[in-house]
Design an enzyme around this catalytic site. Structure first.
Site, PDB file in Angstrom:
ATOM      1  N   GLN A 100       0.847  -1.190   0.000  1.00 25.07           N
ATOM      2  CA  GLN A 100       0.000   0.000   0.000  1.00 25.07           C
ATOM      3  C   GLN A 100       0.887   1.247   0.000  1.00 25.07           C
ATOM      4  O   GLN A 100       1.774   1.382   0.846  1.00 25.07           O
ATOM      5  CB  GLN A 100      -0.922   0.022   1.218  1.00 25.07           C
ATOM      6  N   TYR A 171      -5.989  10.888   3.946  1.00 26.15           N
ATOM      7  CA  TYR A 171      -4.617  11.175   3.533  1.00 26.15           C
ATOM      8  C   TYR A 171      -4.609  12.009   2.255  1.00 26.15           C
ATOM      9  O   TYR A 171      -5.649  12.406   1.746  1.00 26.15           O
ATOM     10  CB  TYR A 171      -3.833   9.870   3.397  1.00 26.15           C
ATOM     11  N   ARG A 222      -7.803   2.315  -2.905  1.00 23.48           N
ATOM     12  CA  ARG A 222      -8.644   2.323  -1.705  1.00 23.48           C
ATOM     13  C   ARG A 222      -9.264   3.706  -1.512  1.00 23.48           C
ATOM     14  O   ARG A 222      -8.596   4.727  -1.712  1.00 23.48           O
ATOM     15  CB  ARG A 222      -7.825   1.946  -0.465  1.00 23.48           C
ATOM     16  N   GLY A 313      -8.947  -7.826   9.135  1.00 22.37           N
ATOM     17  CA  GLY A 313      -8.002  -6.980   9.838  1.00 22.37           C
ATOM     18  C   GLY A 313      -7.720  -7.436  11.250  1.00 22.37           C
ATOM     19  O   GLY A 313      -6.858  -8.286  11.496  1.00 22.37           O
TER      20      GLY A 313
END
Length: 361
Positions: A100, A171, A222, A313
């Site tokens: 990622q 982000y 994503r 996760g």
């Protein structure tokens, strides 16, 4: 409903042996310069068995994109050697390895980067202690797009099977798409189309680099479906953006959700979960990864009613053999729920994590 043991061949030619992937989770264990530690390699190796793919935690593409101490980097060629060891361990366990890649933007800190944080515009995030970012120049925007391309080149050399562009969780890439953080009046901001220009340019640059790999190499993206800030990304905005993403030769999309059956906060979208609406828009043209709250085999099966892939996760943190157990490769009874404190209750290294949990998932 999709059988999670069924294989999936992505557009790039990368083939996943099943529909289970490890969700990207940082463990803040890299060296101060972002180089992978043995601890991280062991962490991933332990959790790679029984999965179609492992998606690593975030790796910054530039030094000023580092969000917190202990974060992975892919900003320089020096990172390639140890990342190669990481991919080797993941492959040894039988899974594909996906890196990622991201830039933290205004979610970074001068204490970490040593310089003023940057973003689409000079607007601070809404959490205590958030720093005022400097607006990126047009030249810097071009440099950042190139940085994502170079990060992809390094990931290919390091043996990864793909990269996931992190356009979620507040982000930098999301900051360009958000009307809260992007107040620009030039070609990179303003209308919905102009705010989407940076994410789409990053995707194009990464896809170009992936085509040079000489082997199957996947590119995923994503995204977070909405923000609750005012102004902020609305669910309808994300559905529009998905139609633009469908035009790109992406291997998959990965929606960031706290729980896979969570509904939107928009009154017009209450009949189904966000995941269901997104899956409907994609119409099978791009595989969708769903995530959030997957604790049991039943959760995996329920999630796959509205996605092609299920990301796991927290459950993998507490039960690394969970995929083997639900697939029948191990006869031990699966751990149905995590033990001890929930991950969300553990101390976090930076106040932005609580902000992200509240705002973007």
């Amino acid at each position: 409903m999709m059988n999670f043991n069924q294989s999936l061949k992505l557009r790039s030619g990368v083939e996943l042996k099943n529909r289970l992937v490890m969700a990207p989770m940082t463990i803040v264990s890299s060296f101060h310069d972002g180089i992978v530690t043995q601890e991280e390699i062991q962490h991933y190796a332990k959790r790679s068995k029984g999965l179609g793919a492992v998606i690593t935690g975030t790796a910054n593409v530039t030094d000023n994109g580092k969000g917190w101490a202990g974060e992975l980097t892919i900003a320089t060629d020096e990172a390639i050697g140890r990342l190669s060891e990481l991919t080797g361990e993941i492959h040894e366990a039988g899974s594909k390895a996906i890196l990622q890649i991201f830039h933290a933007g205004r979610m970074a800190s001068m204490k970490v980067t040593g310089e003023q944080v940057v973003s689409a515009s000079g607007v601070a995030a809404e959490f205590a202690g958030a720093e005022l970012p400097r607006e990126l120049t047009t030249a810097e925007i071009s440099e950042l797009i190139e940085a994502f391309g170079q990060a992809t080149r390094r990931a290919i050399i390091a043996g990864f099977d793909g990269v996931e562009i992190h356009g979620a969780n507040g982000y930098l890439i999301q900051q360009f798409f958000s009307p809260h953080s992007n107040r620009r009046t030039d070609e990179w901001g303003g209308s919905l189309e102009k705010r989407a220009k940076f994410p789409l340019a990053v995707i194009d640059r990464v896809l170009f680099e992936a085509e040079q790999a000489g082997r199957p190499f996947a590119v995923g993206y994503r995204f977070s479906p909405l923000e609750v800030t005012e102004p902020g990304i609305q669910f309808a905005d994300s559905l529009w953006f998905l139609k633009e993403l469908k035009k790109k030769k992406l291997d998959y999309l990965h929606v960031s959700l706290r729980h896979f059956d969570r509904k939107s906060n928009a009154l017009a979208y209450q009949e189904k979960s966000q995941l269901a609406y997104i899956h409907e828009i994609l119409a099978g043209e791009i595989p969708l990864i769903g995530v959030g709250g997957v604790r049991t085999k039943a959760d995996v099966e329920a999630l796959l009613e509205n996605a092609e892939l299920a990301a796991i996760g927290q459950q993998l943190l507490v039960d690394p053999e969970f995929p083997l157990k639900i697939s029948g490769e191990l006869t031990t009874t699966p751990v149905e729920k995590p033990f001890g404190k929930a991950i969300k209750d553990l101390p976090m290294p930076h106040p932005m994590f609580k902000y992200l949990e509240r705002r973007y998932q």
